[in-house]
Scaffold this motif. Sequence first.
Motif, mmCIF file in Angstrom:
data_model
loop_
_atom_site.group_PDB
_atom_site.id
_atom_site.type_symbol
_atom_site.label_atom_id
_atom_site.label_comp_id
_atom_site.label_asym_id
_atom_site.label_seq_id
_atom_site.Cartn_x
_atom_site.Cartn_y
_atom_site.Cartn_z
ATOM 1 N N LEU A 1 47.047 37.482 68.911
ATOM 2 C CA LEU A 1 47.459 37.670 70.297
ATOM 3 C C LEU A 1 48.199 38.992 70.467
ATOM 4 O O LEU A 1 47.976 39.735 71.426
ATOM 5 N N GLU B 1 47.039 41.929 72.848
ATOM 6 C CA GLU B 1 47.899 42.309 73.981
ATOM 7 C C GLU B 1 49.130 43.067 73.503
ATOM 8 O O GLU B 1 50.256 42.616 73.691
ATOM 9 N N ASP C 1 52.359 30.119 79.859
ATOM 10 C CA ASP C 1 50.953 29.918 80.181
ATOM 11 C C ASP C 1 50.171 29.423 78.975
ATOM 12 O O ASP C 1 49.397 28.474 79.045
ATOM 13 N N ILE C 2 50.396 30.080 77.864
ATOM 14 C CA ILE C 2 49.707 29.702 76.634
ATOM 15 C C ILE C 2 50.148 28.321 76.175
ATOM 16 O O ILE C 2 49.333 27.491 75.774
ATOM 17 N N LEU D 1 51.989 43.793 76.132
ATOM 18 C CA LEU D 1 52.824 42.655 76.520
ATOM 19 C C LEU D 1 53.772 42.279 75.403
ATOM 20 O O LEU D 1 54.906 41.911 75.632
ATOM 21 N N PHE E 1 53.999 34.599 80.408
ATOM 22 C CA PHE E 1 52.814 34.738 79.563
ATOM 23 C C PHE E 1 52.821 33.672 78.484
ATOM 24 O O PHE E 1 51.839 32.967 78.265
#
Lengths: 102, 410
Positions: free
Chosen positions: B60, B64, B24-25, B67, B21
Motif C-alpha cells: 500500500l 500510495e 476506509d481500508i 499519502l 484513508f
Amino acid sequence: MNAQLKKGALELCVLAQLAPKDRYGYELTDTISQEMSIAAGTLYVILKRFKEEAYVETYLVESPDGPARKYYHLTPSGHEYLKKSLREWKEFVLAVERLTEN
Amino acid sequence: MTKLEYLTALEQELRCFPADFAEDILKDYREHFRLGQENGKTEQQICEELGNVHEFAKELKEAEPDLAAAGIRLAPAVLPGSASGEQNKATGAGAADNSCDDQNNVPGYDCRRVQANFTSADVIVRRSPDGLAHAYYRNRGSLDNKLNIRFDCHQEGDTLYLSLEENAFQKRSLFGFASFLVTISKCDISILIELPEKFQDVSIRTKSGDIRAEKISAQKFLAESFSGDIHTDSCEVEVMALKTKSGDMELRNCLADEFQGSLLSGDVSINSCRIGRLNLSSLSGDISGRDNAISQAEVSGTSGDLTICGSLQKGDLHSVSGDISLYLENKTPSELNIRNTSGDTNIRLAYAGGLNARTSSTSGDMEIRYNGQRQRASGIPGRSLTLNSGSEPAFVTVKSVSGDIRISEA
C-alpha cells in the motif's frame, strides 16, 4: 510468476470483473481468489489505488440484516483504462507466444 | 489469529496514512470478515485468506507513497468490541506517529530539547544529517507485544517528547481476563533519535534497554537506564549525567565540562576523554579510565577497583574494598586525596617537579619512593609516612585501614 506481472494481470482482472456490473468488496475478492491464489489484501490495495485514480467509485447500500455494504463501480475513465489494459495484455501475450515458439 | 488481532495489527500498520484513508481500508476489511463469517468461514481462515498485514501495508505504501508521507496520526481508533471506551486522543499540535519502518515518512522537528521516556527500548542517539530532530521506532516483537505498545512522538514548544506506553487497557479487552504481566524482551523495540548539533537539552530514560549516543553536541545530556548499558562516543557536552543500576557505562572520546555518573553494579570505562569535573559513584563495579585528561575527579567506589591512567589535576578518590591504581601522566603537579579502607592503593607519577606525600595505614604496608628518597613501613600498625621533595610538589595524601599503599615515580 513474477510479482510485477501478476500485479498488472490482477489489475486487469479487477477491472474486467467490475465492467459488467457493480460488485461489493467481498464478492470481488472471493471470485478472483477462487481462480488464483492471491492474498485478498493485495486486491484491496488495487481497489484502493483505483479509487484514488478515479477508475472506480464506491457507494454504500443499506442492508436490512447488517451494516451497509460498500459497492465498487467502474467509472467511464475506468472503462477506458480497462480497454487500454486489455489491449496491452493481448499484445503482450502474443509477443511472448511468438518469442517462445519452438 | 483472531479477527480483532488482525484488525488491530492492520490498524497499527496503517498509522502513517491519513485517518480517513486508513479508516476506509479498515471498513473494507471488517466487511470482508463479516461476509466471510456469514459464508461459514472461520476467523482464522479469513485472516489467512487476507494475507500478511505487514506485506499489505508495504504494498500500500508503494502504491500510495504520497499519502503515506502525508499521514499525521492520532492515537489508535477504538475497535468495536474493545473494553475501553476512550475517544481518539490528540497528542498535541504537530502530532506524528512514526511506527512505519519506512524512513521517508518521518517528519523532522525543529526543537531545542528532547525528553524521552521509555519502558523498554534500546535507544541510539546520533547526529542528524539535516539540522532537524527525527525519531524512528521499530518493534520487532511478537504480535502480542506490538499490539500493546504505543510510540508517541510530539513537539510542544521547543521540546520534543518521546514515549512508549504499554496499553494495559487494550490488553485486557483483547484477552478478556484480568491484566497480567507482560515481559517485553530487551531487544524488541529500538528507537533511533537524530539530533542536530549544538542542541540544548537531551534527556533519555529507559527502564531496560541500552542507550547509545554518538557525535552528540549539546549543553546537557542525561541518560538513565535501570538495567541497560550506556555508551557515549565522541560527544561534546557541557554537562553529561549518566545513571544506570545494573548496566555498564562506557565513554569514549568525549568532551565534557562536567560529568556525573552513578552506577550500582556495572563497570565504567572512560577512554580518551577530556573532562573538566568528574563525579562518579559506583557500588560494586570496576572503574577504569585510560588516556584521559581530567581536571578534577571525585570518585567513590565501594567494592570495585578503580584504575586511572592519564592526566588528573585534582582527585578525591574513595574506595571501601576495591584497589585504587593511578598512573598519572600530567606534567603539572596533582593534588590527590585518597581514602581506601581495605583495598590497596598504588600511585605512579610521571611528574618530576616534586612530591609532598603523606600516607597512613593502620595495618597495611606502605612505601613511598621519589627522586632518590624512600620511605617504608611494614608491619607497624598505626604508622604514617611522609616524604617531601622538590619545589613545586604534587600533593598526595593516602589514608587506609588495612590496605597497602605504594607511591612512586613512573
